[in-house]
Design a protein around this motif. Structure first.
Motif, short mmCIF file in Angstrom:
data_model
loop_
_atom_site.label_atom_id
_atom_site.label_comp_id
_atom_site.label_asym_id
_atom_site.label_seq_id
_atom_site.Cartn_x
_atom_site.Cartn_y
_atom_site.Cartn_z
N GLY A 2 -21.02 0.72 10.23
CA GLY A 2 -20.26 1.70 11.02
C GLY A 2 -20.06 2.96 10.21
N MET A 3 -19.92 4.09 10.89
CA MET A 3 -19.72 5.34 10.16
C MET A 3 -18.46 6.06 10.62
N VAL A 4 -17.75 6.62 9.65
CA VAL A 4 -16.61 7.47 9.95
C VAL A 4 -16.95 8.85 9.41
N PHE A 5 -16.75 9.88 10.23
CA PHE A 5 -17.19 11.22 9.85
C PHE A 5 -16.04 12.10 9.40
N GLN A 6 -16.43 13.33 9.01
CA GLN A 6 -15.46 14.24 8.42
C GLN A 6 -14.37 14.68 9.40
N ASN A 7 -14.78 15.18 10.56
CA ASN A 7 -13.79 15.74 11.46
C ASN A 7 -13.25 14.66 12.39
N PRO A 8 -11.99 14.26 12.17
CA PRO A 8 -11.46 13.14 12.95
C PRO A 8 -11.46 13.43 14.45
N ASP A 9 -11.34 14.72 14.82
CA ASP A 9 -11.28 15.06 16.23
C ASP A 9 -12.58 14.78 16.96
N ASN A 10 -13.68 14.98 16.25
CA ASN A 10 -14.96 14.94 16.95
C ASN A 10 -15.58 13.56 17.03
N GLN A 11 -14.84 12.53 16.72
CA GLN A 11 -15.42 11.20 16.86
C GLN A 11 -14.56 10.30 17.74
N ILE A 12 -13.47 10.85 18.26
CA ILE A 12 -12.64 10.06 19.16
C ILE A 12 -13.03 10.42 20.59
N VAL A 13 -13.40 9.41 21.35
CA VAL A 13 -14.03 9.63 22.66
C VAL A 13 -13.03 9.57 23.80
N ALA A 14 -12.04 8.69 23.69
CA ALA A 14 -11.17 8.44 24.83
C ALA A 14 -9.81 9.09 24.63
#
Lengths: 180, 285, 250, 280
Positions: free
Chosen positions: D87-99
């Motif tokens: 699994g990957m977690v990216f830099q910008n927390p905003d841009n990986q939350i979908v719901a």
């Protein structure tokens, strides 16, 4: 670089274009709801929303499908969330058509005359569409005439702003998202 | 030292008279002096962003005053407009505000808004680019082709080109690698010295502010519990921890050394100070 | 409130059709009573509905006046070209009632159902359309992403406006052309950063194994309970009743 | 121990770069053990993020190979399996939350995997408990702090039950408190649940908590070893645009002055002990 995977699996829309369409949809909504400019000449307080700008931009940069979905749903969502619920289905169709037409006209040729043509067509659709829609809602052919000036200014201002912004934006986007 | 900005009894309330009413700043008083480097530390949401946006007139006080060189910045419309050029504010992740076709035009945006003549604009753009560590050949390129670090420099140059007397930077090194961060901080120091400017640095790095700032301001829940030299502020270690802040690493190490029974002053904040203190103590032994 | 969103959507659509079928006092009365009853049950403050109607008041008055003066029939009162007829009064009254009822019933849907549930409900209602290659799942995915990003992009817009103001940008003076130009420093960064968000989001979604709706399950299960079906049946009955009344000219 | 990730002669060039442009990754050989906690350091543009993106097949090698638990990432058939494992977690927390609701976002991954609804519920609750966000499960993500958002993102990954989590500069946009929350969370995951953690960061204090450090520059691995060893190579790190923790920095300065101090006292308490020894 990553979108192939979805396409390979035969999904109708690639994940990237899905995300882009969704974000364009948000932009249409946000510009309709919050981004306003004050006009020197003022019919209803002089505030007009700029929701049509991202609609045109999305259609020109990402094509008719994105333009149609982002525009139609984005603006209908605004109607839905801010008490114009009754207008939402009409907006969905009318603004969706605008996005589709702008995208279709500018698909092949990205130059000023085509932008202008596309935007003029969009203006016509908007004004005609809402006239018909309100004629249905009010069951009357005279009353909807009153909203024509407002719509004209709304969409006209958006068209002017789009024409000013689109080329610099397209060049800038070429360095980022349009590259791939 | 001459005061340049005075904050008097500043209170700011967001969405007043609604259920969402929120007191972001509460009767804040602070004087900022000509030529100093002021460090601002505080957790996200402590009110420090609201504070700095008052200094250049982006946000209007709910009550209280901001004086720039003795004049209330809201006393006349012209003053409120020109204050933005006197007090330059570089936002967090400023690279996202770039929009022009070339780096040159982007840096020139501020000076152009000041309605300067072309010759002056050109002089300022080149000077600002040099201060920000950008080479001349970059000026004709599109800002969108550059690397993240370079974009950050362009954005900082865009504010420096207005030659503000006070330069405020919100987390200018966030997300950069250590070498890039150090170089940008050095560029800012060069600008301060060359223009006798005041620099206000908002940072999460206690080590950076300890090294760079003459004075520190702690922001917590809309108030300024501590204002003073790094030595004064960091002497409140436990209180800072409870505000989600910390003391610099060297300070922590020296406090431990002292707790181990060595007679040494723990008021040490940078590697240089620590080295000097150790060598000094060894000489005395 | 707690009804299945699908039931509520079906009701709203059926109800709108019913209103357009209304012809005379009895049917309008019936529709109005049902609506008022539902508003009462929903416990949404009447104030909210009044506020929602505000933007259309002017148009409603216009419609009323036009109908009032331009309907032929038994003349009750006249002044020059203006004349008021008995039919005119009735027609104007019905017109106003119809518009207000239409708006109220759609507002009722909006106020009692969160956008997320609405999206879910619509996705499920439209699911049969998938057979004709209508991208129902994709549209609902876009909607849910959109709802998630609205506050984020509003914040972003504010931030970019502030940042450009800090560089002396002026958005409030000049003619339309100058104002359009003044928007460039906001629009370009905002669009670009939004597109970048979209790209990053797509990558994050792929990383979490998103690959369309093939084999996809869902945490939230919508089930139509007895009362949901009851509500659907009720709305169909209402519509039927109005059709019957229409036949009798009531 | 079993191998989680293995790279052999891994080379990568972006297809639209000019041919004379040096590759982003140049002949990288690497093996990461299952259950380990590895930090990857490197300046901006050193290739560390590109390497990370290979680990769950977001990118595939131009030349060479990368295997995730023996699965070749270049094979499209392995795609979902690889992404289910890493699994990957990216830099910008905003841009990986979908719901727009925390728990629904956490459910997104399992939903994509076709997990039955009842089991999704259970996985979501467990994952939220593991990152300490259970109480906020019905919140709207945009109201959370950066650190909380990253923990939601991590929960979203955990709910997919991966064998390995890669954090691609996931702490870069957070404040110190948010960073601490995030790093503490992944350390717990590593220690308690044996999930392999690969942490890509600029922050030396975070890297110091890993069992192993890999240093990258110019598309190569230039250093590899436990923190106590790698941080002794102060000059190598500095020339690669990196720094060392302040403790090591001080010891390095003292050593230059001819004092007999070791360079491997990274933690505050170790460094203090060394200094106290020196002064007593």
């Amino acid at each position: 670089m990553t979108t192939k995977t979805a396409a390979q699996r035969g999904t109708a829309v690639s994940v990237k274009s899905l995300a882009i369409t969704a974000i364009c949809l948000v932009l249409v909504y946000v510009f309709t709801a919050v981004v306003n400019i004050r006009l020197p000449f003022a019919p209803n307080g002089g505030l007009i929303h700029l929701g049509n700008v991202p609609l045109f931009v999305a259609a020109i940069l990402f094509g008719k499908r994105t333009g149609m979905i982002a525009g139609g749903i984005g603006m209908a969502l605004f109607d839905l969330l801010s008490g114009w619920t009754l207008w939402a289905p009409f907006t969905l169709v009318i603004v969706g058509c605008m996005g589709f037409v702008v995208g279709a006209v500018t698909e092949k040729k990205k130059s000023f005359p085509f932008y202008l043509l596309a935007l003029l067509l969009a203006c016509a659709i908007k004004i005609g569409g809402y006239y018909l829609a309100e004629a249905v809602i009010y069951q009357n052919w005279v009353v909807p005439l009153t909203s024509i000036p407002g719509n004209l200014i709304q969409v006209g201002a958006a068209a002017i702003i789009t024409l000013v912004v689109i080329e610099p934006l397209r060049l800038a986007a070429c360095h980022t998202i349009l590259r791939k | 030292m001459e005061p340049i900005i005075e904050i008097k009894n500043l209170t700011h309330i967001y969405s007043p008279n609604t259920p969402f009413e929120q007191r972001a700043l509460d009767s804040v008083n602070l004087t900022i002096y000509q030529g100093e480097t002021l460090g601002i530390i505080g957790r996200t949401g402590s009110g420090k962003s609201t504070l700095i946006q008052h200094l250049n007139g982006l946000v209007r006080p709910t009550s209280g005053q901001i004086l720039f060189e003795g004049q209330d910045i809201w006393s006349s419309k012209e003053l409120t407009h020109t204050i933005r050029f006197q007090v330059g504010l570089v936002f967090q992740y400023p690279e996202y505000q770039l929009f022009e076709e070339t780096v040159y035009k982007d840096i020139a945006f501020g000076p152009r808004n000041m309605k300067l003549d072309e010759g002056e604009i050109d002089r300022r753009v080149r000077r600002a680019a040099a201060f920000a560590g950008l080479r001349d050949e970059v000026l004709s390129r599109s800002p969108f082709e550059l690397s993240g670090g370079q974009k950050r420099r362009v954005a900082i140059a865009g504010v420096i080109a207005m030659e503000p007397k006070v330069l405020i930077l919100d987390e200018p090194t966030a997300g950069l690698d250590p070498a890039g961060a150090a170089s940008i901080l050095a560029n800012i120091e060069t600008y301060r010295q060359a223009n006798h400017a005041t620099v206000i640095l908002v940072s999460h790095s206690m080590e950076d502010v300890a090294r760079l700032a003459d004075r520190l301001v702690v922001v917590s829940q809309g108030t300024l519990p501590y204002v003073g030299t790094p030595r004064e502020v960091f002497s409140h270690g436990e209180a800072l921890e409870s505000m989600g802040l910390a003391v610099p690493a060297m300070n922590r190490v020296f406090s431990r050394v002292r707790a181990m029974g060595v007679d040494i002053d723990p008021a040490v904040y940078t590697v240089e100070q620590a080295k000097a203190a150790i060598l000094d103590a060894l000489r005395k032994k | 409130h707690r009804l299945d969103p699908r039931a509520k959507i079906i009701f709203t659509v059926v109800y709108i059709v019913a209103i357009f079928l209304c012809k005379a006092l009895v049917s309008y009365g019936l529709a109005l009573v049902v609506l008022l009853l539902l508003i009462a049950i929903s416990r949404v403050q009447p104030k909210v509905f009044l506020k929602g109607m505000k933007p259309v008041i002017f148009i409603v008055i216009c419609t009323a006046l036009l109908n009032l003066f331009y309907t032929s029939g038994t003349v009750l009162w006249s002044f020059g070209i203006l004349k008021i007829t008995e039919e005119g009064i009735w027609k104007a009254g019905f017109m106003v009632l119809r518009i207000l009822m239409l708006i109220a019933c759609t507002l009722l849907l909006t106020y009692t159902t969160s956008p997320i549930l609405l999206t879910d409900g619509l996705e499920r209602l439209l699911r049969p359309l998938k057979k004709v290659r209508f991208p129902v799942h994709e549209l609902s995915m876009m909607m849910s992403i959109a709802l998630r990003f609205i506050p984020t992009l509003i914040q972003e817009t504010d931030k970019i406006i502030s940042a450009q103001k800090a560089r002396g940008a002026d958005f409030d003076s000049g003619n339309l052309m100058q104002k359009a130009k003044a928007l460039i420093p906001i629009l370009i960064p905002l669009f670009l950063s939004s597109f970048r968000r979209a790209e990053e989001l797509a990558i994050a979604m792929e990383c979490r194994c998103y690959h369309g709706d093939e084999g996809r399950t869902s945490l939230r299960q919508l089930t139509m309970h007895g009362r949901d079906w009851g509500f659907v049946v009720f709305s169909v009955l209402l519509c039927a009743a109005i059709v019957v009344l229409r036949c009798f000219g009531l | 121990m079993a191998t989680m990730i293995k790279a052999e002669h891994l080379t990568f060039c972006y297809p639209d770069e000019p041919a004379d442009h040096p590759p982003v990754l140049d002949d990288v050989n690497l093996e990461i053990e299952a259950g380990s906690f590895v930090a990857i350091l490197g300046h901006n543009g050193s290739g560390k993020s590109t390497l990370a993106k290979h680990m769950n097949a977001l990118l595939t090698p131009t030349a060479g190979k990368l295997w995730v638990e023996g699965l070749d990432t270049a094979d499209p058939e392995n795609l979902l399996a690889v992404r289910g494992k890493v699994g990957m977690v990216f830099q910008n927390p905003d841009n990986q939350i979908v719901a727009s609701v925390v728990e629904e976002d956490v459910a997104f991954g399992p939903e994509n995997l076709g997990v039955p609804p009842a089991e999704i519920r259970q996985r979501v609750d467990t994952a939220l408990h593991m990152v300490g966000m259970y109480d906020l499960r019905e919140h709207s993500p945009h109201l959370l702090s950066g650190g909380q958002k990253q923990r939601v993102a991590i929960a979203g990954i955990i709910a997919m039950m991966p064998r390995c989590i890669v954090l691609d500069e996931a702490t870069a946009m957070l404040d110190p408190v948010g960073r601490r929350e995030t790093v503490d969370t992944i350390r717990t995951l590593n220690e308690k649940y044996g999930i392999t953690v690969i942490l890509i960061t600029h922050h030396m204090d975070e890297a110091a908590q890993a069992q192993r450090l890999i240093v990258m520059a110019g598309g190569h691995i230039i250093d590899d070893g436990p923190p106590t060893e790698v941080f002794q190579h102060v000059d190598t790190l500095r020339s690669a645009g990196l720094a060392v923790p302040e403790t090591v920095g001080l010891l390095y300065e003292l050593k230059k002055e001819g004092l007999p101090v070791p360079l491997d006292a990274i933690r505050d308490e170790d460094c203090a002990a060394v200094l106290a020894g020196l002064l007593q």
